[in-house]
Design a protein around this motif. Sequence first.
Motif, PDB file in Angstrom:
ATOM      1  N   SER A  52     -12.414  34.973  17.135  1.00 55.00           N
ATOM      2  CA  SER A  52     -12.877  33.593  17.254  1.00 55.00           C
ATOM      3  C   SER A  52     -11.729  32.596  17.345  1.00 55.00           C
ATOM      4  O   SER A  52     -11.959  31.405  17.553  1.00 55.00           O
ATOM      5  CB  SER A  52     -13.770  33.242  16.066  1.00 55.00           C
ATOM      6  OG  SER A  52     -13.062  33.408  14.855  1.00 55.00           O
ATOM      7  N   GLN A  53     -10.497  33.043  17.198  1.00 59.18           N
ATOM      8  CA  GLN A  53      -9.337  32.160  17.280  1.00 59.18           C
ATOM      9  C   GLN A  53      -8.596  32.384  18.594  1.00 59.18           C
ATOM     10  O   GLN A  53      -8.525  33.507  19.088  1.00 59.18           O
ATOM     11  CB  GLN A  53      -8.361  32.443  16.139  1.00 59.18           C
ATOM     12  CG  GLN A  53      -8.916  32.083  14.788  1.00 59.18           C
ATOM     13  CD  GLN A  53      -7.890  32.328  13.712  1.00 59.18           C
ATOM     14  OE1 GLN A  53      -7.374  33.423  13.568  1.00 59.18           O
ATOM     15  NE2 GLN A  53      -7.595  31.289  12.941  1.00 59.18           N
ATOM     16  N   TRP A  54      -8.002  31.326  19.132  1.00 54.27           N
ATOM     17  CA  TRP A  54      -7.247  31.507  20.374  1.00 54.27           C
ATOM     18  C   TRP A  54      -6.075  32.440  20.153  1.00 54.27           C
ATOM     19  O   TRP A  54      -5.663  33.128  21.081  1.00 54.27           O
ATOM     20  CB  TRP A  54      -6.823  30.159  20.974  1.00 54.27           C
ATOM     21  CG  TRP A  54      -5.570  29.549  20.388  1.00 54.27           C
ATOM     22  CD1 TRP A  54      -5.498  28.594  19.429  1.00 54.27           C
ATOM     23  CD2 TRP A  54      -4.226  29.852  20.751  1.00 54.27           C
ATOM     24  NE1 TRP A  54      -4.194  28.296  19.151  1.00 54.27           N
ATOM     25  CE2 TRP A  54      -3.385  29.049  19.959  1.00 54.27           C
ATOM     26  CE3 TRP A  54      -3.640  30.726  21.666  1.00 54.27           C
ATOM     27  CZ2 TRP A  54      -1.996  29.085  20.044  1.00 54.27           C
ATOM     28  CZ3 TRP A  54      -2.255  30.765  21.749  1.00 54.27           C
ATOM     29  CH2 TRP A  54      -1.444  29.951  20.953  1.00 54.27           C
ATOM     30  N   GLN A  55      -5.538  32.519  18.948  1.00 59.52           N
ATOM     31  CA  GLN A  55      -4.430  33.419  18.634  1.00 59.52           C
ATOM     32  C   GLN A  55      -4.902  34.851  18.404  1.00 59.52           C
ATOM     33  O   GLN A  55      -4.095  35.713  18.063  1.00 59.52           O
ATOM     34  CB  GLN A  55      -3.686  32.919  17.393  1.00 59.52           C
ATOM     35  CG  GLN A  55      -2.886  31.662  17.633  1.00 59.52           C
ATOM     36  CD  GLN A  55      -2.317  31.059  16.358  1.00 59.52           C
ATOM     37  OE1 GLN A  55      -2.526  29.895  16.097  1.00 59.52           O
ATOM     38  NE2 GLN A  55      -1.599  31.831  15.575  1.00 59.52           N
ATOM     39  N   GLY A  56      -6.187  35.122  18.585  1.00 59.10           N
ATOM     40  CA  GLY A  56      -6.710  36.467  18.415  1.00 59.10           C
ATOM     41  C   GLY A  56      -6.038  37.445  19.363  1.00 59.10           C
ATOM     42  O   GLY A  56      -5.871  37.160  20.549  1.00 59.10           O
ATOM     43  N   VAL A 173     -10.364  26.357  22.345  1.00 59.33           N
ATOM     44  CA  VAL A 173      -9.711  27.006  23.475  1.00 59.33           C
ATOM     45  C   VAL A 173     -10.517  28.239  23.855  1.00 59.33           C
ATOM     46  O   VAL A 173     -10.864  29.060  23.015  1.00 59.33           O
ATOM     47  CB  VAL A 173      -8.264  27.401  23.119  1.00 59.33           C
ATOM     48  CG1 VAL A 173      -7.641  28.200  24.226  1.00 59.33           C
ATOM     49  CG2 VAL A 173      -7.459  26.156  22.820  1.00 59.33           C
ATOM     50  N   ARG A 174     -10.835  28.363  25.110  1.00 59.72           N
ATOM     51  CA  ARG A 174     -11.558  29.527  25.603  1.00 59.72           C
ATOM     52  C   ARG A 174     -10.768  30.123  26.767  1.00 59.72           C
ATOM     53  O   ARG A 174     -10.307  29.397  27.638  1.00 59.72           O
ATOM     54  CB  ARG A 174     -12.961  29.139  26.108  1.00 59.72           C
ATOM     55  CG  ARG A 174     -13.851  28.572  25.031  1.00 59.72           C
ATOM     56  CD  ARG A 174     -14.266  29.656  24.032  1.00 59.72           C
ATOM     57  NE  ARG A 174     -15.147  29.124  23.017  1.00 59.72           N
ATOM     58  CZ  ARG A 174     -14.769  28.849  21.785  1.00 59.72           C
ATOM     59  NH1 ARG A 174     -13.535  29.028  21.407  1.00 59.72           N
ATOM     60  NH2 ARG A 174     -15.631  28.386  20.911  1.00 59.72           N
ATOM     61  N   LEU A 175     -10.628  31.400  26.752  1.00 57.06           N
ATOM     62  CA  LEU A 175      -9.916  32.086  27.816  1.00 57.06           C
ATOM     63  C   LEU A 175     -10.953  32.632  28.792  1.00 57.06           C
ATOM     64  O   LEU A 175     -11.735  33.503  28.457  1.00 57.06           O
ATOM     65  CB  LEU A 175      -9.059  33.216  27.245  1.00 57.06           C
ATOM     66  CG  LEU A 175      -8.081  32.765  26.152  1.00 57.06           C
ATOM     67  CD1 LEU A 175      -7.381  33.963  25.549  1.00 57.06           C
ATOM     68  CD2 LEU A 175      -7.076  31.778  26.710  1.00 57.06           C
TER      69      LEU A 175
END
Length: 194
Positions: A52-56, A173-175
Amino acid sequence: AVNTAVQQGTAPYVVLLNNDTVAPAGWLSPLQQILERDTGIAGVGPLSTAPSQWQGVSNVAKWLGRDLPASGYLTTADGPFPSSLAFWCVMIRRSALELVGPLDEGYFMYGEDDDWCLRAHSLGLEFALDLSTVVRHDHRANYSAATKVHHERSREKFRRRWGDARVDCHWSVRLADGEVPALPVRQLATDGPG
């Protein structure tokens, strides 16, 4: 509490670490090496196990189109990734904290990290994401209705200060599938032996 602890310390680096994390042995060394090598970086964070985190780790691996963890790091100067790090686990240069100032205590539980990073970025400071270290983060494991209220209040404060465009960029942030920006991955290795 964070600001008080920072003021009492004297070490050149400050580590902020949530209580819902489990860090592997040796995790501090790569973060410190990045700060020692690249003096333009104010703070560095690891990859997270939380999708759930952009740093995932899975998000960043997909974003870069490569398996992670792996050696190297990205910086906010290298391309289109957020100009902030989530402070669930971060190592910050004390001199950067002194330059930017304390975390804004008007936020409660969310937003103070993004706010601080944007203030730092406005002063020309950069951030790094270490691609070799993964820290387990049980993100939102204790997220309750009361926590959601605090989160929304912080989000509104952030929106008032930084505007809608900033809040969308830094809060969610979504990739996108297939979107793999060409980002240079910096290496810690030095030229020559040793």
